[in-house]
Design an enzyme around this catalytic site. Structure first.
Site, short mmCIF file in Angstrom:
data_model
loop_
_atom_site.label_atom_id
_atom_site.label_comp_id
_atom_site.label_asym_id
_atom_site.label_seq_id
_atom_site.Cartn_x
_atom_site.Cartn_y
_atom_site.Cartn_z
N ASP A 13 -13.01 -2.00 -40.45
CA ASP A 13 -12.26 -1.15 -39.53
C ASP A 13 -13.14 0.05 -39.15
OD1 ASP A 13 -9.73 -0.54 -38.10
OD2 ASP A 13 -9.77 1.25 -39.35
N GLU A 15 -13.08 4.06 -37.01
CA GLU A 15 -12.38 5.13 -36.30
C GLU A 15 -13.37 5.72 -35.30
OE1 GLU A 15 -9.28 5.47 -36.54
OE2 GLU A 15 -8.89 4.42 -38.43
N GLU A 63 -6.23 13.60 -29.00
CA GLU A 63 -5.33 12.47 -29.23
C GLU A 63 -5.82 11.60 -30.39
OE1 GLU A 63 -6.69 13.29 -26.39
OE2 GLU A 63 -5.04 13.76 -24.99
N HIS A 68 -6.17 9.82 -36.61
CA HIS A 68 -6.92 9.65 -37.86
C HIS A 68 -7.20 10.96 -38.60
CE1 HIS A 68 -10.25 10.94 -35.36
NE2 HIS A 68 -10.29 9.80 -34.69
N HIS A 163 -4.43 7.00 -39.99
CA HIS A 163 -5.38 5.90 -39.99
C HIS A 163 -6.65 6.35 -40.71
CE1 HIS A 163 -3.58 3.08 -36.91
NE2 HIS A 163 -2.79 4.13 -36.87
N ASP A 168 -7.57 1.23 -44.13
CA ASP A 168 -7.08 0.18 -43.23
C ASP A 168 -7.79 -1.14 -43.48
OD1 ASP A 168 -5.38 2.01 -42.18
OD2 ASP A 168 -6.25 2.07 -40.18
#
Length: 245
Positions: A13, A15, A63, A68, A163, A168
């Site tokens: 995963d 970010e 945003e 996260h 997140h 994750d």
């Protein structure tokens, strides 16, 4: 079992600083700021992982921070993707990459490689499996984000308030193993491993000299009720394996 016979997967995963929602691919202009990956061998989490925060040399969208929680200040002293790319590629080398909405993560990673002038691309280095595409085939017309899948498969993700790439990836590994019909904890790859699990409390073995199990046989009324049920199945047009035999 030799290494060549093992199935190695890396559940991944990322970010990012945000997404380009207006023009071009989603990754153009945005950067990877966190990579989390866990190793699965023969459908068993090994405990090995790769995790890094990265300085993106651009501002993180507000945003994205809401999703996260990773701020510009936090990333100010972190290494760049160029600093960690060799370590990352070594970790995923020869494995199958598993990601939820894989085109998102792969697109960003390929973009980072492109910015460095490197020719490697994820799909050329590894087989890529998209668990979102898998979930959509299994549950068409339904929501299939990671939180929904956790609820669907009974995975506790109450500790996931924001997140995070490594968290994750760990959750996704459990989701993937359950979604593909396997167990996430018990390994049956070798007798020695089974014994290790037993010693750790994963398995409880019964003594060889234990008393014989008591067999409870069906009573006459229970046998009659069973036969009556089979008669009803046949009457309704069904078939009965016991009667056909």
């Amino acid at each position: 079992m030799t290494q060549s016979n093992q199935t190695r997967q890396i559940v991944l995963d990322t970010e990012t600083t945000g997404m380009n929602m207006d023009t071009g691919p989603h990754y153009l202009g945005h950067r990877v700021i966190e990579i989390g990956a866990v190793e699965v061998i023969n459908r068993r989490l090994t405990g090995r992982h790769f995790h890094v925060y990265l300085k993106p040399d651009r501002k993180v969208d507000e945003e994205a921070i809401q999703v996260h929680g990773i701020t510009d200040e936090f990333l100010a002293d972190k290494p760049s993707f160029a600093d960690k790319v060799g370590e990352f590629l070594e970790f995923i080398k020869g494995a199958e990459l598993v990601a939820h909405n894989a085109p998102f993560d792969v697109g960003f990673l390929d973009y980072e490689m492109q910015l460095l002038g490197r020719p490697e691309r994820m799909a050329a280095l590894c087989k890529v499996t998209d668990t979102l595409a898998m979930a959509r085939k299994l549950y068409p017309g339904k929501r299939n984000n990671l939180d929904v899948l956790c609820e669907r498969y009974g995975i506790d993700n109450s500790h996931r308030s924001l997140h995070g790439a490594l968290l994750d990836a760990e959750i996704l590994a459990d989701v993937y193993l359950l979604m593909t019909g396997g167990q996430t904890k018990l390994n049956l790859s070798s007798d020695s491993q089974q014994q290790d699990d037993a010693n750790a409390g994963g398995l409880r073995r019964l003594a060889a000299d234990r008393p014989a199990l008591k067999v409870i046989r069906a009573s006459e009324p229970e046998l009659s009720a069973h036969e009556a049920r089979l008669d009803l199945v046949l009457k309704k047009g069904g078939s009965c394996l016991w009667r056909d035999a």
